[in-house]
Design a protein around this motif. Structure first.
Motif, short mmCIF file in Angstrom:
data_model
loop_
_atom_site.label_atom_id
_atom_site.label_comp_id
_atom_site.label_asym_id
_atom_site.label_seq_id
_atom_site.Cartn_x
_atom_site.Cartn_y
_atom_site.Cartn_z
N PHE A 122 0.80 -1.21 0.00
CA PHE A 122 0.00 0.00 0.00
C PHE A 122 0.84 1.28 0.00
O PHE A 122 0.34 2.34 -0.32
CB PHE A 122 -0.98 0.00 1.17
N ALA A 123 2.11 1.16 0.37
CA ALA A 123 2.94 2.36 0.44
C ALA A 123 3.90 2.49 -0.73
O ALA A 123 4.70 3.41 -0.76
CB ALA A 123 3.72 2.36 1.75
N ALA A 124 3.82 1.57 -1.67
CA ALA A 124 4.78 1.56 -2.79
C ALA A 124 4.83 2.91 -3.50
O ALA A 124 5.91 3.37 -3.87
CB ALA A 124 4.43 0.46 -3.77
N ARG A 125 3.73 3.54 -3.66
CA ARG A 125 3.72 4.81 -4.39
C ARG A 125 4.38 5.94 -3.60
O ARG A 125 4.69 6.99 -4.14
CB ARG A 125 2.29 5.19 -4.78
N PHE A 126 4.60 5.71 -2.31
CA PHE A 126 5.23 6.72 -1.45
C PHE A 126 6.69 6.39 -1.14
O PHE A 126 7.26 6.94 -0.22
CB PHE A 126 4.46 6.85 -0.13
N ARG A 127 7.31 5.49 -1.90
CA ARG A 127 8.63 5.00 -1.53
C ARG A 127 9.68 6.11 -1.50
O ARG A 127 10.71 5.95 -0.88
CB ARG A 127 9.06 3.84 -2.40
N HIS A 128 9.46 7.24 -2.13
CA HIS A 128 10.42 8.34 -2.09
C HIS A 128 10.08 9.36 -1.00
O HIS A 128 10.81 10.32 -0.81
CB HIS A 128 10.51 9.03 -3.46
N HIS A 129 8.99 9.12 -0.30
CA HIS A 129 8.59 10.01 0.80
C HIS A 129 9.52 9.78 1.99
O HIS A 129 9.96 8.66 2.24
CB HIS A 129 7.14 9.72 1.19
N ARG A 130 9.79 10.80 2.75
CA ARG A 130 10.74 10.70 3.86
C ARG A 130 10.26 9.77 4.97
O ARG A 130 11.06 9.29 5.77
CB ARG A 130 11.07 12.08 4.41
N ARG A 131 8.97 9.48 5.05
CA ARG A 131 8.46 8.60 6.10
C ARG A 131 8.28 7.15 5.63
O ARG A 131 7.78 6.33 6.39
CB ARG A 131 7.13 9.13 6.63
N PHE A 132 8.68 6.87 4.42
CA PHE A 132 8.65 5.48 3.95
C PHE A 132 9.57 4.67 4.86
O PHE A 132 10.61 5.16 5.28
CB PHE A 132 9.11 5.41 2.49
N PRO A 133 9.18 3.42 5.22
CA PRO A 133 9.96 2.68 6.22
C PRO A 133 11.39 2.33 5.81
O PRO A 133 12.18 1.93 6.65
CB PRO A 133 9.14 1.42 6.46
#
Length: 144
Positions: free
Chosen positions: A64-75
């Protein structure tokens, strides 16, 4: 303390140890087996289930978070992601047999989610790997 509560604690410890949170489920398992208040078999089964469920949480986070992988809060940091993605690309789903290992195991389950690996493939491989680790830990404690 009753065996139920020890095994419940074992499940929670194994679950949190499988997520990106720190934990030491092997020490909890070793303590339960050494004390003998719950059977080694029960403790291994509960630890394996808890750790596998935690890995499924990691997989879902990746899915579910794949699209946010460049976000600073990505795990995972971008560097970690690239390293684990390279391992995953090289070895495919078989890399999930390394999910038991410290440091690289839990992020591999996140990458499996990012790569959209079907859950029916992830669960048996992760359960086998993590179960084997717990059998080995319990076996060492029983032999001592």
């Amino acid at each position: 303390m009753s065996a139920f509560w020890e095994l419940a604690g074992m499940f929670v410890s194994a679950f949190t140890s499988a997520t990106l949170l720190p934990g030491s489920s092997e020490a909890v398992l070793a303590g339960i087996v050494a004390l003998g208040t719950a059977s080694a078999t029960s403790a291994v089964i509960v630890a394996t289930l808890g750790n596998t469920v935690g890995s499924v949480v990691n997989w879902a986070m990746g899915l579910f978070a794949a699209r946010f992988r460049h976000h600073r809060r990505f795990p995972l940091t971008p560097e970690q992601y690239e390293r684990y993605a390279a391992i995953y690309a090289k070895w495919g789903v078989w890399s999930l047999l390394l999910s038991w290992t410290p440091v690289i195991g839990d992020p591999l389950t996140v990458v499996a989610g990012v790569m959209r690996t079907p859950l029916w493939i992830v669960v048996p491989l992760v359960m086998l790997a993590k179960g084997a680790r717990y059998v080995a830990v319990a076996g060492v404690v029983v032999m001592l």
